[in-house]
Design an enzyme around this catalytic site. Structure first.
Site, PDB file in Angstrom:
ATOM      1  N   LYS A  71     -10.210   6.387  -3.542  1.00  0.00           N
ATOM      2  CA  LYS A  71      -9.225   7.399  -3.151  1.00  0.00           C
ATOM      3  C   LYS A  71      -7.893   6.934  -3.725  1.00  0.00           C
ATOM      4  O   LYS A  71      -7.513   5.769  -3.557  1.00  0.00           O
ATOM      5  CB  LYS A  71      -9.217   7.454  -1.622  1.00  0.00           C
ATOM      6  CG  LYS A  71      -8.065   8.162  -0.980  1.00  0.00           C
ATOM      7  CD  LYS A  71      -8.453   8.517   0.447  1.00  0.00           C
ATOM      8  CE  LYS A  71      -7.302   8.376   1.409  1.00  0.00           C
ATOM      9  NZ  LYS A  71      -7.649   8.865   2.755  1.00  0.00           N
ATOM     10  N   GLU A 122      -7.385  15.623  -0.763  1.00  0.00           N
ATOM     11  CA  GLU A 122      -7.161  15.491   0.683  1.00  0.00           C
ATOM     12  C   GLU A 122      -5.724  15.873   1.023  1.00  0.00           C
ATOM     13  O   GLU A 122      -4.779  15.365   0.416  1.00  0.00           O
ATOM     14  CB  GLU A 122      -7.437  14.024   1.070  1.00  0.00           C
ATOM     15  CG  GLU A 122      -7.194  13.694   2.528  1.00  0.00           C
ATOM     16  CD  GLU A 122      -7.629  12.259   2.874  1.00  0.00           C
ATOM     17  OE1 GLU A 122      -8.391  11.644   2.088  1.00  0.00           O
ATOM     18  OE2 GLU A 122      -7.194  11.758   3.915  1.00  0.00           O
ATOM     19  N   GLU A 132     -13.982   5.439   4.871  1.00  0.00           N
ATOM     20  CA  GLU A 132     -13.033   4.511   4.229  1.00  0.00           C
ATOM     21  C   GLU A 132     -12.610   3.426   5.217  1.00  0.00           C
ATOM     22  O   GLU A 132     -11.429   3.096   5.299  1.00  0.00           O
ATOM     23  CB  GLU A 132     -11.814   5.289   3.707  1.00  0.00           C
ATOM     24  CG  GLU A 132     -11.091   6.033   4.809  1.00  0.00           C
ATOM     25  CD  GLU A 132      -9.876   6.821   4.340  1.00  0.00           C
ATOM     26  OE1 GLU A 132      -9.854   7.278   3.186  1.00  0.00           O
ATOM     27  OE2 GLU A 132      -8.937   6.964   5.148  1.00  0.00           O
ATOM     28  N   HIS A 179       0.885  -1.173   0.000  1.00  0.00           N
ATOM     29  CA  HIS A 179       0.000   0.000   0.000  1.00  0.00           C
ATOM     30  C   HIS A 179       0.915   1.213   0.000  1.00  0.00           C
ATOM     31  O   HIS A 179       1.587   1.505   0.982  1.00  0.00           O
ATOM     32  CB  HIS A 179      -0.867  -0.058   1.261  1.00  0.00           C
ATOM     33  CG  HIS A 179      -2.078   0.809   1.205  1.00  0.00           C
ATOM     34  ND1 HIS A 179      -3.113   0.585   0.327  1.00  0.00           N
ATOM     35  CD2 HIS A 179      -2.435   1.910   1.927  1.00  0.00           C
ATOM     36  CE1 HIS A 179      -4.051   1.498   0.505  1.00  0.00           C
ATOM     37  NE2 HIS A 179      -3.655   2.311   1.466  1.00  0.00           N
ATOM     38  N   ASP A 224      -5.480  11.609  -2.266  1.00  0.00           N
ATOM     39  CA  ASP A 224      -4.882  11.945  -0.969  1.00  0.00           C
ATOM     40  C   ASP A 224      -3.387  12.134  -1.182  1.00  0.00           C
ATOM     41  O   ASP A 224      -2.683  11.196  -1.559  1.00  0.00           O
ATOM     42  CB  ASP A 224      -5.143  10.814   0.038  1.00  0.00           C
ATOM     43  CG  ASP A 224      -4.719  11.206   1.454  1.00  0.00           C
ATOM     44  OD1 ASP A 224      -4.168  12.321   1.625  1.00  0.00           O
ATOM     45  OD2 ASP A 224      -4.940  10.406   2.377  1.00  0.00           O
ATOM     46  N   ASP A 243      -6.884  16.446   6.626  1.00  0.00           N
ATOM     47  CA  ASP A 243      -6.753  15.186   7.378  1.00  0.00           C
ATOM     48  C   ASP A 243      -5.678  15.373   8.454  1.00  0.00           C
ATOM     49  O   ASP A 243      -5.994  15.719   9.601  1.00  0.00           O
ATOM     50  CB  ASP A 243      -6.424  14.030   6.415  1.00  0.00           C
ATOM     51  CG  ASP A 243      -6.310  12.691   7.134  1.00  0.00           C
ATOM     52  OD1 ASP A 243      -6.670  12.617   8.332  1.00  0.00           O
ATOM     53  OD2 ASP A 243      -5.845  11.707   6.533  1.00  0.00           O
ATOM     54  N   LYS A 246      -3.815   7.407  -3.923  1.00  0.00           N
ATOM     55  CA  LYS A 246      -2.695   7.965  -3.161  1.00  0.00           C
ATOM     56  C   LYS A 246      -1.668   8.549  -4.121  1.00  0.00           C
ATOM     57  O   LYS A 246      -1.216   7.855  -5.046  1.00  0.00           O
ATOM     58  CB  LYS A 246      -2.048   6.848  -2.326  1.00  0.00           C
ATOM     59  CG  LYS A 246      -2.912   6.405  -1.161  1.00  0.00           C
ATOM     60  CD  LYS A 246      -2.923   7.459  -0.069  1.00  0.00           C
ATOM     61  CE  LYS A 246      -3.615   6.969   1.174  1.00  0.00           C
ATOM     62  NZ  LYS A 246      -3.669   7.999   2.209  1.00  0.00           N
ATOM     63  N   LYS A 281     -10.733  10.906  12.449  1.00  0.00           N
ATOM     64  CA  LYS A 281     -10.092   9.645  12.847  1.00  0.00           C
ATOM     65  C   LYS A 281     -10.034   9.651  14.361  1.00  0.00           C
ATOM     66  O   LYS A 281      -9.488  10.592  14.955  1.00  0.00           O
ATOM     67  CB  LYS A 281      -8.665   9.539  12.283  1.00  0.00           C
ATOM     68  CG  LYS A 281      -8.625   9.373  10.782  1.00  0.00           C
ATOM     69  CD  LYS A 281      -7.217   9.354  10.216  1.00  0.00           C
ATOM     70  CE  LYS A 281      -7.298   9.222   8.698  1.00  0.00           C
ATOM     71  NZ  LYS A 281      -6.004   9.379   8.039  1.00  0.00           N
TER      72      LYS A 281
HETATM   73  C1  MUC Z   1      -4.720   8.677   5.285  1.00  0.00           C
HETATM   74  O1  MUC Z   1      -3.962   9.613   5.275  1.00  0.00           O
HETATM   75  O2  MUC Z   1      -5.875   8.910   4.980  1.00  0.00           O
HETATM   76  C2  MUC Z   1      -6.069   5.788   5.239  1.00  0.00           C
HETATM   77  C3  MUC Z   1      -6.436   5.031   4.202  1.00  0.00           C
HETATM   78  C4  MUC Z   1      -5.375   4.969   3.357  1.00  0.00           C
HETATM   79  O3  MUC Z   1      -5.326   4.380   2.291  1.00  0.00           O
HETATM   80  O4  MUC Z   1      -4.349   5.668   3.881  1.00  0.00           O
HETATM   81  C5  MUC Z   1      -4.709   6.113   5.133  1.00  0.00           C
HETATM   82  C6  MUC Z   1      -4.173   7.343   5.720  1.00  0.00           C
HETATM   83 MG    MG Z   2      -5.394  11.088   4.523  1.00  0.00          MG
END
Ligand code: MUC
Ligand code: MG
Length: 378
Positions: free
Chosen positions: A163, A220, A323, A19, A194, A245, A165, A269
């Site tokens: 989402k 994000e 999520e 991931h 994100d 976040d 990354k 969170k």
């Molecule tokens: C984040 O920063 O949101 C949560 C789900 C994901 O894929 O990464 C995290 C952290």
């Molecule tokens: Mg995040």
């Protein structure tokens, strides 16, 4: 209902695939599982970190040490049912250490709810939703694999919000990757990105507009968590929703973002905010300011997933869903049955407390202090 003992267990669970985030690639997730014991019952909580002390300031090793050494002694002998006093004691037991406090607090709410034969959501006044739309994160680092993964999630009616990354490498390449995903899923799924604080303001200004044109719905935490003014400037230059976040962990951060008009969505969170009480304060600030909410995660097992879900189910204005997919990314879970994920949503479990039960065999298998080879021989 006196708190008799607080147990902390380090756990590592491999992920099904790497991931990839801006600051780390996760191959195994690290957890501290907390059990709070009283009168033959126990409540469970969990702190998950991503990439050690990289997403946030705490590592699982530090969380365990600070609970054992500083937090537990303050709570032993206290009445668990006095939740407001417990929250106060937790806040005074250590400075910072939000993840450590949250994990203990979760376990105490779970314990109290179980003892009253209620769910945690009922203990907080009851749920307003029993199912919340559930996003999935595409973060394999490979466009073709992400498309395949997204197609499978749509086919199985698991997720219709993705989402993506970004922020780890060349932003132009990242943006081209996101645009390909937006084209592949146009009209069938929403795409959010994100950046995990990975860009500076100029990079964000340059790349947000092609992303917006490609149909990306939300960005994000594009900027470092301290750059509240920069987030506000970006917000005026894009029609995408700007979500904070890492930048919004406390109610003070939430107020600063509202005052600066620096976000229109907050990611909640429970761990980053030190527990249920502060997370609810942030949600209240968002509601008062007319901002939307999103239920974030830290790739929890079924324990943390269920704990977060109990709170999220009590909150209106979860416009962007949540999520809470952590269990699906893991090779295995350490609960007997995590909350159901179907029809593009996660469903609040029936049952007392957080509604999940630890699978003690699996917990024993994944706990760090137990040798796997000894386990295999047993
Ligand atoms: C984040 O920063 O949101 C949560 C789900 C994901 O894929 O990464 C995290 C952290
Ligand atoms: Mg995040």
């Amino acid at each position: 209902m006196k708190i008799e003992r607080i147990e902390t267990i380090l756990v590592d669970v491999p992920t099904r695939r790497p991931h990839k985030l801006a600051f780390a690639t996760v191959q195994a997730q690290n957890y501290v599982v907390v059990k709070v014991h009283s009168g033959g019952l126990f409540g469970i909580g969990e702190a998950a970190t991503i990439g050690g002390p990289r997403w946030g300031d705490e590592s699982t090793e530090a969380i365990k040490a600070n609970i054992d050494q500083y937090i537990a002694p303050v709570l032993i002998g206290e009445d668990a049912t006095q939740l407001n006093l417990i929250e106060q004691r937790l806040a005074r037991s250590v400075a910072g250490n939000a993840f450590a406090r949250a994990a203990v607090g979760m376990a105490i709410y779970d314990l109290v709810a179980r003892s009253k034969q209620q769910s945690v959501a009922e203990l907080m006044g009851g749920p307003v939703e029993r199912a919340i739309e559930l996003a999935w994160t595409l973060a394999s680092g490979d466009t073709a694999r992400d498309v395949e993964e997204g197609e499978e999630m749509l086919r199985r009616r698991l997720h219709r919000h993705f989402k993506v990354k970004v922020g780890a490498g060349d932003p132009a390449r990242d943006v081209a990757h996101v645009i390909k995903l937006a084209e592949a899923f146009a009209g069938r799924a929403t795409i959010r990105i994100d950046v995990n604080q990975g860009w500076d303001e100029h990079t964000a200004r340059r790349f947000l507009s092609p992303l917006e044109q490609a149909g990306v719905a939300l960005v994000e935490q594009p900027l470092p968590r301290w750059n509240v003014a920069g987030m506000a400037r970006l917000k005026t230059s894009t029609a995408m929703s700007v979500m904070a976040d890492e930048g919004v962990a406390s109610s003070h951060d939430a107020i600063a973002h509202v005052q600066a008009a620096a976000a229109d969505t907050f990611a909640l969170k429970v761990t980053k905010s030190g527990g249920y009480a502060e997370t609810r304060r942030i949600a209240a600030i968002a509601a008062g300011a007319g901002l939307a909410l999103y239920g974030g995660c830290m790739l929890e097992t079924g324990i943390g997933t269920a704990a977060y879900l109990q709170l999220f189910a009590t909150l209106p204005s979860m416009k962007w869903g949540c999520e809470l997919f952590g269990p699906r990314l893991l090779e295995n879970d350490i609960v007997t049955s995590p909350p159901a994920m179907k029809d593009f949503a996660i469903h609040l479990p029936d049952g007392y407390g957080t509604g999940v039960e630890i699978d003690e065999d699996k917990l024993n298998f994944y706990r760090r202090d137990r040798s796997r080879s000894a386990q295999a021989k047993a």
